[in-house]
Motif scaffolding. Structure first.
Motif, PDB file in Angstrom:
ATOM      1  N   ARG A  82       0.831  -1.206   0.000  1.00  9.15           N
ATOM      2  CA  ARG A  82       0.000   0.000   0.000  1.00  9.15           C
ATOM      3  C   ARG A  82       0.868   1.258   0.000  1.00  9.15           C
ATOM      4  O   ARG A  82       0.605   2.219  -0.726  1.00  9.15           O
ATOM      5  N   PRO A 101      -0.847  -2.081  -6.919  1.00 11.68           N
ATOM      6  CA  PRO A 101      -2.186  -2.690  -6.940  1.00 11.68           C
ATOM      7  C   PRO A 101      -2.193  -3.932  -6.056  1.00 11.68           C
ATOM      8  O   PRO A 101      -1.264  -4.741  -6.095  1.00 11.68           O
ATOM      9  N   LEU A 102      -3.241  -4.075  -5.256  1.00  6.38           N
ATOM     10  CA  LEU A 102      -3.300  -5.185  -4.309  1.00  6.38           C
ATOM     11  C   LEU A 102      -3.792  -6.446  -5.007  1.00  6.38           C
ATOM     12  O   LEU A 102      -4.863  -6.991  -4.700  1.00  6.38           O
ATOM     13  N   ASN A 103      -2.968  -6.899  -5.956  1.00  4.84           N
ATOM     14  CA  ASN A 103      -3.260  -8.121  -6.709  1.00  4.84           C
ATOM     15  C   ASN A 103      -2.394  -9.248  -6.149  1.00  4.84           C
ATOM     16  O   ASN A 103      -1.170  -9.223  -6.301  1.00  4.84           O
ATOM     17  N   PRO A 104      -2.998 -10.248  -5.511  1.00  6.68           N
ATOM     18  CA  PRO A 104      -2.198 -11.318  -4.889  1.00  6.68           C
ATOM     19  C   PRO A 104      -1.244 -12.005  -5.866  1.00  6.68           C
ATOM     20  O   PRO A 104      -0.132 -12.387  -5.491  1.00  6.68           O
ATOM     21  N   GLU A 105      -1.650 -12.146  -7.113  1.00  5.85           N
ATOM     22  CA  GLU A 105      -0.797 -12.820  -8.092  1.00  5.85           C
ATOM     23  C   GLU A 105       0.469 -12.027  -8.379  1.00  5.85           C
ATOM     24  O   GLU A 105       1.528 -12.602  -8.618  1.00  5.85           O
ATOM     25  N   LYS A 106       0.372 -10.700  -8.347  1.00  5.83           N
ATOM     26  CA  LYS A 106       1.526  -9.858  -8.650  1.00  5.83           C
ATOM     27  C   LYS A 106       2.373  -9.569  -7.417  1.00  5.83           C
ATOM     28  O   LYS A 106       3.548  -9.206  -7.541  1.00  5.83           O
ATOM     29  N   LEU A 107       1.779  -9.707  -6.244  1.00  6.61           N
ATOM     30  CA  LEU A 107       2.504  -9.401  -5.015  1.00  6.61           C
ATOM     31  C   LEU A 107       3.110 -10.635  -4.366  1.00  6.61           C
ATOM     32  O   LEU A 107       3.816 -10.521  -3.371  1.00  6.61           O
ATOM     33  N   SER A 108       2.845 -11.810  -4.911  1.00 11.99           N
ATOM     34  CA  SER A 108       3.335 -13.059  -4.316  1.00 11.99           C
ATOM     35  C   SER A 108       4.530 -13.588  -5.086  1.00 11.99           C
ATOM     36  O   SER A 108       4.603 -13.471  -6.312  1.00 11.99           O
TER      37      SER A 108
END
Length: 264
Positions: A162, A167-174
């Motif tokens: 944040r 963007p709070l996209n789990p696929e991009k943040l994992s």
């Protein structure tokens, strides 16, 4: 006795690992030693005998890993043998595993005893440790940080994403391990410093030149600008220095609406 002098990148050395002596490769510039560090110090440049021994121990560890996996399947043990690692002096063999629930692995010790006289240590590992041992490619296309340079794992929170306006996209943040990317922590302190000079999201501001007033909709910490939604339209990329922050009575007694806030 510690090895004297810096070593060039690529040099194979013997280091004091977490569990005992290990062979490692110098990857970067030397740093001042930490007198309180419990491991990581260079003991000596690896000799031909050290390297030959390390290669043989690695081969034996791989054979033992596959043997234990087969024995676990035969016994219907709900466990995954992730890695088997010897110390250079073969005083300890560490067997890393993952399991959904607590599991008794004492029955496998006999299998290990038949291949080494080293002390046996079973240790449970999580997803990040597994990625560190197995290795994988990160989102950047390079080797993941955990298996290339990270020595310890620091806590990573969604708040870091944040703060960086991601963007709070789990696929991009994992990462490959399924957990939040370790690299989110690398620049977090810098983002916090940059955000101090910006109004918070949803703060009321006025443009000093045009006089247009509106609400901050998006922050751009690296450029020091924000997007402002006015009654006339959207102002994009407005420098924070060109804005006047407006006192909001609803912000509460004693609180300024322009106090730094980084909620996405």
């Amino acid at each position: 006795m510690l090895s004297e002098g810096p070593h060039a990148a690529g040099t194979r050395v013997v280091v004091q690992g977490k569990r005992g002596p290990e062979v490692a490769t110098v990857r970067g510039e030397p740093q001042a030693p930490d007198p309180q560090a419990r491991y990581g110090s260079v003991l000596r440049v690896a000799t031909a005998e050290d390297l030959a021994c390390w290669e043989e121990l690695h081969r034996r560890a791989e054979d033992l890993k596959w043997l234990l996996r087969a024995r676990a399947r035969e016994r219907d043990l709900p466990v995954k043998i992730v890695a088997v690692e010897f110390t250079l002096d073969e005083s300890l063999v560490t067997i890393s595993y993952s399991a959904e629930d607590r599991i008794e692995l004492g029955g496998l010790i006999g299998e290990v005893r038949g291949h080494t006289r080293a002390r046996v240590n079973f240790t449970a590992v999580g997803p990040r440790e597994q990625a560190q041992m197995i290795g994988a490619l990160g989102a950047c296309g390079r080797g993941n940080c955990s298996s290339t340079h990270l020595q310890e794992f620091s806590p990573v929170s969604i708040r870091m994403a944040r703060d960086q306006q991601l963007p709070l996209n789990p696929e991009k943040l994992s990462g490959p391990c399924g957990r939040l990317l370790c690299c989110l922590q690398f620049e977090h302190a810098m983002y916090l410093e940059l955000l101090r000079d910006l109004p918070r999201k949803n703060a009321k501001v006025c443009h000093t030149e045009s006089g247009a007033c509106g609400k901050v909709t998006k922050l751009h910490p690296l450029s020091g600008t924000v997007d402002v939604q006015t009654d006339q339209g959207l102002l994009t990329g407005v420098p924070a220095q060109a804005l006047t922050r407006v006192l909001d009575p609803a912000a509460g007694k004693g609180r300024r609406p322009d106090a730094t806030a980084t909620d996405a």
